[in-house]
Design a protein around this motif. Structure first.
Motif, PDB file in Angstrom:
ATOM      1  N   ALA A 123       0.836  -1.200   0.000  1.00  0.00           N
ATOM      2  CA  ALA A 123       0.000   0.000   0.000  1.00  0.00           C
ATOM      3  C   ALA A 123       0.878   1.261   0.000  1.00  0.00           C
ATOM      4  CB  ALA A 123      -0.948  -0.002   1.187  1.00  0.00           C
ATOM      5  N   ALA A 133      -2.123   5.296   2.894  1.00  0.00           N
ATOM      6  CA  ALA A 133      -2.054   3.839   3.036  1.00  0.00           C
ATOM      7  C   ALA A 133      -2.876   3.383   4.236  1.00  0.00           C
ATOM      8  CB  ALA A 133      -0.600   3.383   3.177  1.00  0.00           C
ATOM      9  N   TRP A 136      -6.601   3.758   3.436  1.00  0.00           N
ATOM     10  CA  TRP A 136      -7.074   2.742   2.500  1.00  0.00           C
ATOM     11  C   TRP A 136      -7.178   1.376   3.181  1.00  0.00           C
ATOM     12  CZ3 TRP A 136      -5.505  -1.868   0.332  1.00  0.00           C
ATOM     13  CH2 TRP A 136      -6.281  -2.325  -0.736  1.00  0.00           C
ATOM     14  N   LEU A 166      -4.865  -3.653  -4.881  1.00  0.00           N
ATOM     15  CA  LEU A 166      -3.770  -2.673  -4.906  1.00  0.00           C
ATOM     16  C   LEU A 166      -3.110  -2.620  -6.282  1.00  0.00           C
ATOM     17  CD1 LEU A 166      -2.180  -3.246  -1.398  1.00  0.00           C
ATOM     18  CD2 LEU A 166      -3.084  -1.078  -2.255  1.00  0.00           C
TER      19      LEU A 166
END
Length: 175
Positions: A123, A133, A136, A166
């Motif tokens: 990430a 990151a 998410w 991703l």
């Protein structure tokens, strides 16, 4: 990368060390965004067992991964240990006991920590920002069936789906 725990001059394992994190010194061959939020304590040295070449990772996982890694992983995600246990479906009391006794994680526990650390690194690579990151990884995602990426890491299939998502983000496919 190796797991090194240093207490009173005894060192277990080996390998490079990341800058320290809240009571733990974590070492790595390369600096990354992950290492920025770390603190140093001279009492313990813990290297990230999931960093380095695959052969080293396998070796360290077969020899056992210290439960002291759990708080480090939780801090990466900006969450409490209890929150991490809940998301990864790990037994809270067992995990707290392992951490307090400086014990080793079970195979299932270390697999989940491995997946979490690998997704964190991926990430960061894709989103290029720690805050993005974290957001998410901890946020509900429609491409993941309304689940958070972190909550899917308790299974290999969920882990693969998160990595695939991703990859889709990296190549501009809407996810």
């Amino acid at each position: 990368m190796a797991v090194s725990i240093k207490k009173g001059g005894d060192k277990i394992g080996g390998g490079p060390v990341l800058p320290p994190m809240s009571g733990l010194a974590v070492r790595s061959k390369s600096s990354s965004a992950t290492t920025a939020a770390t603190e140093k304590t001279s009492a313990k040295v813990l290297t990230m067992p999931f960093r380095g070449n695959v052969t080293e990772v396998i070796h360290h996982m077969r020899n056992g991964v210290s439960a002291e890694l759990v708080p480090v992983i939780a801090r990466q995600f900006g969450m409490t240990q209890d929150g991490l246990f809940e998301q990864l479906r790990l037994p809270k009391s067992t995990m707290k006991s392992r951490i307090s006794k400086n014990g080793l994680l079970s195979s299932a526990e270390q697999d989940r920590m491995y997946r979490a650390d690998r997704v964190w690194k991926r990430a960061l690579s894709v989103l290029e920002d720690e805050s993005a990151a974290r957001q998410w990884i901890r946020g509900v995602n429609r491409a993941l069936g309304g689940e958070t990426p972190l909550s899917l890491l308790d299974t290999e299939a969920g882990y693969e789906l998160v990595l695939d998502t991703l990859g889709r983000i990296e190549y501009g496919v809407v996810s």
